[in-house]
Design a protein around this motif. Structure first.
Motif, short mmCIF file in Angstrom:
data_model
loop_
_atom_site.label_atom_id
_atom_site.label_comp_id
_atom_site.label_asym_id
_atom_site.label_seq_id
_atom_site.Cartn_x
_atom_site.Cartn_y
_atom_site.Cartn_z
N THR A 1 11.47 -11.11 10.40
CA THR A 1 12.50 -11.30 11.43
C THR A 1 12.47 -10.18 12.48
O THR A 1 12.43 -10.45 13.69
CB THR A 1 13.89 -11.35 10.78
N GLU A 2 12.49 -8.93 12.01
CA GLU A 2 12.56 -7.79 12.93
C GLU A 2 11.20 -7.40 13.48
O GLU A 2 11.10 -6.77 14.53
CB GLU A 2 13.20 -6.59 12.21
N GLY A 3 10.14 -7.77 12.75
CA GLY A 3 8.80 -7.42 13.21
C GLY A 3 8.23 -6.23 12.45
O GLY A 3 8.97 -5.38 11.94
N ILE A 4 6.91 -6.18 12.38
CA ILE A 4 6.20 -5.07 11.73
C ILE A 4 6.06 -3.94 12.73
O ILE A 4 5.74 -4.17 13.91
CB ILE A 4 4.81 -5.53 11.25
N ASP A 5 6.29 -2.73 12.29
CA ASP A 5 6.13 -1.57 13.16
C ASP A 5 4.72 -1.54 13.74
O ASP A 5 3.74 -1.58 13.00
CB ASP A 5 6.41 -0.29 12.36
N GLN A 6 4.62 -1.47 15.07
CA GLN A 6 3.32 -1.56 15.73
C GLN A 6 2.40 -0.41 15.34
O GLN A 6 1.20 -0.60 15.11
CB GLN A 6 3.50 -1.57 17.25
N GLU A 7 2.95 0.79 15.23
CA GLU A 7 2.12 1.94 14.86
C GLU A 7 1.55 1.78 13.45
O GLU A 7 0.37 2.06 13.20
CB GLU A 7 2.94 3.23 14.95
N LEU A 8 2.40 1.32 12.52
CA LEU A 8 1.94 1.09 11.15
C LEU A 8 0.86 0.01 11.13
O LEU A 8 -0.17 0.18 10.46
CB LEU A 8 3.11 0.67 10.26
N TRP A 9 1.07 -1.09 11.85
CA TRP A 9 0.09 -2.18 11.89
C TRP A 9 -1.26 -1.68 12.42
O TRP A 9 -2.31 -1.96 11.84
CB TRP A 9 0.62 -3.32 12.75
N ASP A 10 -1.22 -0.95 13.53
CA ASP A 10 -2.46 -0.46 14.13
C ASP A 10 -3.19 0.48 13.18
O ASP A 10 -4.43 0.43 13.05
CB ASP A 10 -2.17 0.26 15.45
N ARG A 11 -2.44 1.34 12.51
CA ARG A 11 -3.06 2.30 11.58
C ARG A 11 -3.70 1.56 10.41
O ARG A 11 -4.84 1.87 10.02
CB ARG A 11 -2.00 3.28 11.10
N LEU A 12 -3.00 0.59 9.84
CA LEU A 12 -3.55 -0.17 8.72
C LEU A 12 -4.73 -1.04 9.15
O LEU A 12 -5.70 -1.18 8.40
CB LEU A 12 -2.45 -1.05 8.11
N LYS A 13 -4.66 -1.58 10.34
CA LYS A 13 -5.75 -2.41 10.84
C LYS A 13 -7.01 -1.58 11.04
O LYS A 13 -8.11 -2.00 10.67
CB LYS A 13 -5.32 -3.07 12.15
N ASN A 14 -6.86 -0.40 11.61
CA ASN A 14 -8.02 0.48 11.80
C ASN A 14 -8.61 0.91 10.46
O ASN A 14 -9.84 0.98 10.31
CB ASN A 14 -7.61 1.72 12.61
N ALA A 15 -7.74 1.20 9.49
CA ALA A 15 -8.22 1.61 8.18
C ALA A 15 -8.95 0.45 7.49
O ALA A 15 -10.00 0.66 6.85
CB ALA A 15 -7.06 2.08 7.31
N ALA A 16 -8.42 -0.77 7.62
CA ALA A 16 -9.06 -1.93 7.00
C ALA A 16 -10.42 -2.20 7.62
O ALA A 16 -11.39 -2.51 6.91
CB ALA A 16 -8.16 -3.15 7.14
N SER B 1 0.84 -1.20 0.00
CA SER B 1 0.00 0.00 0.00
C SER B 1 0.87 1.25 0.00
O SER B 1 2.05 1.22 0.37
CB SER B 1 -0.92 0.02 1.22
N PRO B 2 0.31 2.41 -0.41
CA PRO B 2 1.08 3.66 -0.37
C PRO B 2 1.55 4.04 1.03
O PRO B 2 2.44 4.88 1.17
CB PRO B 2 0.08 4.69 -0.92
N SER B 3 0.96 3.44 2.07
CA SER B 3 1.41 3.69 3.44
C SER B 3 2.64 2.88 3.80
O SER B 3 3.25 3.12 4.85
CB SER B 3 0.29 3.36 4.43
N ALA B 4 3.01 1.91 2.97
CA ALA B 4 4.12 1.02 3.28
C ALA B 4 5.46 1.66 2.95
O ALA B 4 5.62 2.27 1.89
CB ALA B 4 3.96 -0.28 2.50
N PRO B 5 6.44 1.52 3.83
CA PRO B 5 7.78 2.07 3.54
C PRO B 5 8.36 1.52 2.24
O PRO B 5 9.01 2.25 1.49
CB PRO B 5 8.61 1.61 4.75
N LEU B 6 8.13 0.24 1.95
CA LEU B 6 8.66 -0.36 0.72
C LEU B 6 8.10 0.34 -0.50
O LEU B 6 8.85 0.66 -1.44
CB LEU B 6 8.33 -1.85 0.68
N TYR B 7 6.79 0.53 -0.52
CA TYR B 7 6.14 1.18 -1.66
C TYR B 7 6.79 2.54 -1.91
O TYR B 7 7.16 2.88 -3.05
CB TYR B 7 4.65 1.34 -1.40
N ASN B 8 6.94 3.34 -0.87
CA ASN B 8 7.47 4.69 -1.03
C ASN B 8 8.93 4.67 -1.49
O ASN B 8 9.35 5.49 -2.31
CB ASN B 8 7.33 5.46 0.28
#
Length: 423
Positions: free
Chosen positions: A343-358, A286-293
């Protein structure tokens, strides 16, 4: 009828099972002026081999389910599309890999159109002459798909990913495969799959649930019947069949479909897997993902990039589609990012934001009667309750996404399909 209350969503759905085995769901919406009805069978493009009621295994050409969808609108009294339009409703249909659905919506004539819908779908009427004529029409449609680079990238990706599963076969078939379809073929497949016990009726709007059930009981056959058993192929290996496939078409920039072969969800866990996988798609694509940007800034992606989850009986996975001057580099960067997040884990803030949006997006989709009815039907065929998604959302966290990344987003489960510009 049973009254199902979904307090978290403010939804009320009525459900019953007729003696013939048909499940009916009615989403009552007194405030709506429109009505919508969706009548579907658990039969789609990948159901090519099946066992009939006599125990015989039958093989059918690719594209029969889609062909049957077209011809089902034919009746002895004329075309059902015209009959329903005269009632003031707007009918249509679609065929997916695992389901064929017929539907209509309108502000008037609901009961008349519901009777027509149930009647023409359940009572087939084909002639060899009309089948021969339809072959030419569908052949033109197939050629249009074959000229679509996005469609070609997607279907070639599925064919590369799967070794045995019939999901690798195109829903519409080929010009050659549909040439083998006869009126007898259509009758055979209709008899096998268009049975009340293999179907579901979903309706929504300001309608009386009991009237919907009464009309269905009046129109459809009374007695329950056996259901055909489909065979989708041998056990699939974990790894993909081909890791890379390429063809050329008249495109200005390479187009690609990148697939990650997943595992079918365990019984009753399909909705949960879907929500986790869709969040993983957001984390990666998604455009919110660091990889995409990062890839966008490097000029490797444009705004066409996006990802999605798919699941059918016996298979599941995630995929991304887009345009890039270097699709292989995109694939490698996605695998690298997936390994890092696993391995390192998904950023918790990003996960929560995407989960709320979904979650918010799914709630908003309930405003659409069409989306709700189709989701209810698909969930029913999977043995699940779609409107339980608020509780399912509460049960998942980022560790579920990280586990899926570690299992699915690895090289041996990855297939890349590229459409390159012609020389």
């Amino acid at each position: 009828m049973d009254k199902l209350e979904y307090t978290a969503l403010g939804q009320t759905v009525y459900h019953c099972v007729l003696p013939n085995g048909l499940n009916i769901y009615v989403d009552v919406r007194p405030e709506y002026g429109k009505q919508f009805a969706f009548f579907a069978t658990r039969y789609g493009g990948m159901d090519l081999r099946f066992r009939d009621e006599d125990g015989n295994w039958l093989e059918t050409p690719a594209g029969v389910a889609h062909f049957l969808e077209h011809k089902t609108f034919d009746t002895k009294d004329g075309n059902a599309l015209q009959i329903m339009a005269a009632n003031g409703t707007d009918p249509n249909a679609f065929t997916s890999c695992a389901m064929t659905g017929y539907y209509f919506d309108g502000v008037q004539g609901f009961e008349e159109s519901l009777r027509t819908l149930l009647s023409f779908v359940s009572v087939p009427w084909f002639t060899q002459e009309s089948v021969d004529k339809e072959q030419g029409i569908i052949a033109q449609e197939i050629r249009m798909y074959e000229d679509d680079p996005g469609y070609q990238a997607y279907t070639c990706m599925l064919k590369a990913m799967y070794v045995h599963h019939s999901v690798r076969t195109r829903i519409v078939g080929t010009v050659e495969s549909i040439s083998h379809i006869t009126a007898d073929t259509l009758y055979q497949c209709h008899r096998a799959f268009y049975r009340p016990g293999n179907m579901v009726l979903c309706a929504a709007g300001n309608i009386d649930p009991q009237r919907v059930a009464d009309i269905a009981q009046e129109v459809l056959p009374d007695a329950p019947t056996s259901i055909a058993v489909a065979d989708h192929g041998e056990q699939e290996p974990v790894e993909v069949g081909e890791k890379f496939t390429r063809q050329t078409m008249p495109v200005s920039i390479p187009m690609f479909a990148l697939g990650f072969k997943g595992s079918p969800a365990a019984g009753g866990k399909g909705l949960r897997q879907r929500l986790v996988a869709e969040l993983v798609c957001d984390v990666l694509f998604s455009p919110s993902a660091p990889l995409y940007n990062r890839l966008y800034e490097q000029g490797l992606l444009n705004g066409s990039f996006g990802g999605s989850y798919y699941a059918y009986p016996g298979c599941a996975g995630i995929m991304a589609e887009g345009e890039s001057r270097d699709p292989k580099r995109v694939r490698d960067e996605v695998l690298k990012e997936a390994a890092r997040l696993g391995t390192e884990g998904i950023d918790q803030e990003l996960w929560d934001r995407l989960k709320n949006a979904a979650y918010g997006s799914m709630v908003r989709h309930l405003n659409s009667m069409e989306d709700t009815c189709i989701e209810l039907a698909e969930a029913h065929f999977d043995g699940e309750d779609y409107l339980s998604f608020p509780q399912v959302f509460q049960s998942i966290d980022r560790t579920d996404g990280e586990a899926l990344l570690r299992e699915w987003c690895v090289e041996e489960r990855t297939a890349l399909s590229v459409i390159d510009p012609e020389e």
